[in-house]
Design a protein around this motif. Structure first.
Motif, PDB file in Angstrom:
ATOM      1  N   ALA A   1      54.619   3.549  28.635  1.00  0.00           N
ATOM      2  CA  ALA A   1      55.757   2.997  29.369  1.00  0.00           C
ATOM      3  C   ALA A   1      56.769   4.070  29.739  1.00  0.00           C
ATOM      4  N   THR A   2      56.650   5.276  29.150  1.00  0.00           N
ATOM      5  CA  THR A   2      57.586   6.357  29.522  1.00  0.00           C
ATOM      6  C   THR A   2      57.036   7.180  30.687  1.00  0.00           C
ATOM      7  N   TYR A   3      55.923   6.764  31.258  1.00  0.00           N
ATOM      8  CA  TYR A   3      55.308   7.575  32.324  1.00  0.00           C
ATOM      9  C   TYR A   3      56.303   7.836  33.458  1.00  0.00           C
ATOM     10  N   GLN A   4      56.347   9.059  33.903  1.00  0.00           N
ATOM     11  CA  GLN A   4      57.262   9.432  34.982  1.00  0.00           C
ATOM     12  C   GLN A   4      56.776  10.721  35.635  1.00  0.00           C
TER      13      GLN A   4
ATOM     14  N   ASP B   1      56.217  -8.129  36.167  1.00  0.00           N
ATOM     15  CA  ASP B   1      56.200  -8.566  37.572  1.00  0.00           C
ATOM     16  C   ASP B   1      54.901  -8.137  38.248  1.00  0.00           C
ATOM     17  N   ILE B   2      54.499  -6.903  38.014  1.00  0.00           N
ATOM     18  CA  ILE B   2      53.303  -6.406  38.715  1.00  0.00           C
ATOM     19  C   ILE B   2      52.048  -7.061  38.131  1.00  0.00           C
ATOM     20  N   MET B   3      52.048  -7.331  36.818  1.00  0.00           N
ATOM     21  CA  MET B   3      50.893  -8.028  36.234  1.00  0.00           C
ATOM     22  C   MET B   3      50.798  -9.446  36.798  1.00  0.00           C
ATOM     23  N   ALA B   4      51.956 -10.065  36.970  1.00  0.00           N
ATOM     24  CA  ALA B   4      51.958 -11.430  37.519  1.00  0.00           C
ATOM     25  C   ALA B   4      51.523 -11.416  38.986  1.00  0.00           C
TER      26      ALA B   4
ATOM     27  N   PRO C   1      54.807   1.127  36.496  1.00  0.00           N
ATOM     28  CA  PRO C   1      54.424   0.116  37.501  1.00  0.00           C
ATOM     29  C   PRO C   1      54.019   0.753  38.838  1.00  0.00           C
ATOM     30  N   ALA C   2      54.742   1.801  39.242  1.00  0.00           N
ATOM     31  CA  ALA C   2      54.401   2.444  40.521  1.00  0.00           C
ATOM     32  C   ALA C   2      53.043   3.140  40.431  1.00  0.00           C
ATOM     33  N   LEU C   3      52.760   3.748  39.291  1.00  0.00           N
ATOM     34  CA  LEU C   3      51.444   4.379  39.108  1.00  0.00           C
ATOM     35  C   LEU C   3      50.333   3.328  39.230  1.00  0.00           C
ATOM     36  N   ILE C   4      50.549   2.170  38.618  1.00  0.00           N
ATOM     37  CA  ILE C   4      49.524   1.115  38.685  1.00  0.00           C
ATOM     38  C   ILE C   4      49.278   0.728  40.153  1.00  0.00           C
ATOM     39  N   GLU C   5      50.362   0.606  40.915  1.00  0.00           N
ATOM     40  CA  GLU C   5      50.184   0.236  42.337  1.00  0.00           C
ATOM     41  C   GLU C   5      49.373   1.293  43.076  1.00  0.00           C
ATOM     42  N   ARG C   6      49.609   2.569  42.751  1.00  0.00           N
ATOM     43  CA  ARG C   6      48.834   3.634  43.398  1.00  0.00           C
ATOM     44  C   ARG C   6      47.355   3.537  43.008  1.00  0.00           C
TER      45      ARG C   6
END
Ligand code: SF4
Length: 429
Positions: free
Chosen positions: A200-203, A241-244, A210-215
Motif C-alpha cells: 500500500a506504500t507503493y509510489q 473503489d477500484i476493486m469495486a 490503485p494507479a499501478l493496478i489500473e496500468r
C-alpha cells in the motif's frame, strides 16, 4: 549441467525473490530441481519473522547437508540479516548473503562450485528508493505468479524484525513492473499477485497502488490481479473503489493484517490505527465488494496482554466478517523493541487464547464459505480432470465435478454446491 534447488520460507515476497533467483540461475545454465533432491547448489531463502521460522531455516540447512554432503549451500533472506553471526559460524553453509537479494546472484558463486572451509559472508548494498529487477520470476506451475512491486517498510511496528532485515520502504519502477508483468502474461500466467512488504506504500512515477493496478489492467483482459498483504490505512479507500469497479479483474480478497483487536495492545505494538478505524474501513470494503473475503492476522500473547484485553479482542474478532484469519502466538524477535517489553502472559494462557481464536477463525471461515453456496465463482484451476481443483477469486479452494474435461491453468465458473472440512468447497459445472 549443474543443478539447483531452493527452499523458501515465509511470505509471498520471499516466493517472488525465489522465482527471480531461479530465473537468474536458469539463464546461466543451471537446471532446476525440486527441494528434497540432491543438487549441486542448494539455497535456503529464509524468513525471520518468528522464532519458529528461524528454527525451520536451521532444520532445512541441516537436512540439506545430510542429504547432499558435497552440495554448495547458500543461506539468504531475512534470517541471514537477523542472525548473521550465528550463520557465519554454521559449518553446513558455504555462503551467507544479506538482503536485498542481489540481482547478479550467479556472479557470487564460485566456479566450479566448491565448498568452503567456513561460510563466506556477502553484504549487499541497500536498494535505492526506486529500483529495477532484471529477469522475470520463474513459476513452473504457470498458474499464479507473484509480481514484486515493493520492498521494505518504514512502520517499525514494535514486534517486527522486517524493517531491520529488509530496510526502508522502496518501490519498484513502474516500467520495470509492466515489463515483467507482460512477460509473465506471455508465459501464460492468468493471475498476478502483487507482492511486497507493504504494497500500500507503493509510489513511483506519480503512481500509487490503485494507479499501478489500473496500468496493469491495461495489459489485457484475460487475466486477474490479486493483492498481497495490504496495510490498513494509506490508500485503502481508493483501493476499495477500484476493486469495486473491476470485480471480474481484481480478486475479491483483501488481506488487512489487524494484529490485535484492542487499542492499548495496538498502541504497544505501534500500529498506526485503532480498532474503530479498522472496523469502519473493513465494513465499508465488505459492503462495497459483495463476496469479498477479508483476510487478517492476529498475534496473541503480546507483552502486557491481560485476560480483559484478550476478551475485548475476541469480541472484536467476533464482530468482523473475517473469511481467513491466521492466529500466531507472539514470538519475540531479538533486536525489536517488543523483545524487551515486560508482562508477557504465561505460555499456557497464550496457548489457550490462540486455540480459542483459531476455533473462532474456523467458524468464521465456515460462515464465509457457507455464504458462497449457490454462487458461481471464477476458479483458476491448478489441476486438470479427473480431479480439477483451484482457487476462486475470493480465496476458496474449490474441488470441481464436471462431465467436461477441464484443463489446469484455465479459469472456469463452477457453482458452489457444498462446503467440506479442511477448507475445501465443492463446485459443479
Ligand atoms: S507494517 Fe509493521 S508488521 Fe508489517 S512489515 Fe512493516 S513493521 Fe512489520
Amino acid at each position: 549441467m549443474p543443478t539447483f534447488a531452493i527452499y523458501t520460507s515465509g511470505c509471498r515476497l520471499n516466493q517472488a525473490d525465489t522465482a527471480l533467483l531461479a530465473d537468474a540461475l536458469q539463464t546461466r545454465g543451471y537446471k532446476p530441481l525440486s527441494w528434497g533432491n540432491v543438487a549441486d547448489l542448494l539455497i535456503v531463502n529464509s524468513c525471520a519473522v518468528t522464532g519458529v521460522a528461524s528454527r525451520k531455516n536451521r532444520q532445512a540447512v541441516h537436512a540439506a547437508r545430510r542429504l547432499a554432503p558435497d552440495a554448495f549451500i547458500v543461506l539468504m533472506g531475512c534470517d541471514a540479516v537477523a542472525e548473521t553471526s550465528s550463520w557465519a559460524e554454521n559449518p553446513d553453509v558455504d555462503l551467507v548473503i544479506s538482503n536485498p537479494k542481489p540481482d547478479s546472484f550467479p556472479d557470487l558463486l564460485p566456479s566450479p562450485l566448491q565448498r568452503n572451509s567456513s561460510p563466506k559472508l556477502v553484504r549487499t548494498t541497500p536498494l535505492p528508493e526506486s529500483f529495477t529487477i532484471s529477469g522475470t520470476g520463474l513459476y513452473p506451475e504457470r498458474t499464479r505468479a507473484n509480481l514484486k512491486i515493493q520492498e521494505g517498510c518504514d512502520f517499525y511496528c514494535s514486534y517486527c524484525i522486517v524493517p531491520y532485515t529488509r530496510g526502508p520502504a522502496r518501490s519498484r519502477q513502474l516500467n520495470d513492473i509492466l515489463r515483467e508483468a507482460e512477460i509473465l502474461l506471455e508465459r501464460g500466467h492468468l493471475e498476478l499477485v502483487l507482492s511486497g512488504v507493504n504494497i500500500a506504500t507503493y509510489q513511483n512515477s506519480s503512481c500509487d497502488l490503485p494507479a499501478l493496478i489500473e496500468r496493469l489492467l491495461c495489459l489485457g483482459d484475460h487475466f486477474r490481479i490479486r493483492l498481497g498483504s495490504t496495510e490498513p490505512g494509506l490508500c485503502l479507500d481508493r483501493l476499495v473503489d477500484i476493486m469495486a469497479a473491476y470485480p471480474k479483474r481484481i480478486c475479491r480478497f483483501l488481506h488487512l493484517p489487524v494484529q490485535y483487536g484492542e487499542d492499548s495492545i495496538l498502541r504497544r505494538m505501534k500500529r498506526h490505527y485503532d480498532c474503530r478505524t479498522y472496523e469502519q474501513a473493513v465494513l465499508h470494503a465488505h459492503k462495497r465488494i459483495p463476496g469479498l473475503c477479508l483476510g487478517s492476522d492476529i498475534i496473541v500473547g503480546f507483552p502486557g496482554e491481560t485476560e480483559e484485553n484478550f476478551q475485548t479482542c475476541r469480541a472484536f474478532v467476533e464482530r468482523i466478517p473475517f473469511g481467513l484469519l491466521h492466529v500466531f502466538p507472539y514470538s519475540p524477535r531479538p533486536g525489536t523493541p517488543a523483545a524487551s517489553m515486560t508482562g508477557r502472559p504465561s505460555s499456557a494462557d497464550t496457548r489457550r487464547r490462540a486455540a480459542d481464536l483459531r476455533d473462532l477463525a474456523a467458524q468464521k471461515y465456515a460462515a464465509f464459505a457457507d455464504s458462497q453456496l449457490g454462487q458461481t465463482l471464477p476458479v483458476l484451476l491448478e489441476t486438470s480432470s479427473p480431479s480439477p481443483q483451484g482457487w476462486s477469486d475470493n480465496y476458496l479452494k474449490v474441488r470441481i465435478s464436471s462431465k467436461l474435461p477441464l484443463q489446469a491453468n484455465t479459469i472456469v465458473f463452477p457453482t458452489i454446491t457444498a462446503c467440506k472440512a479442511n477448507r475445501i468447497v465443492h463446485g459443479r459445472i
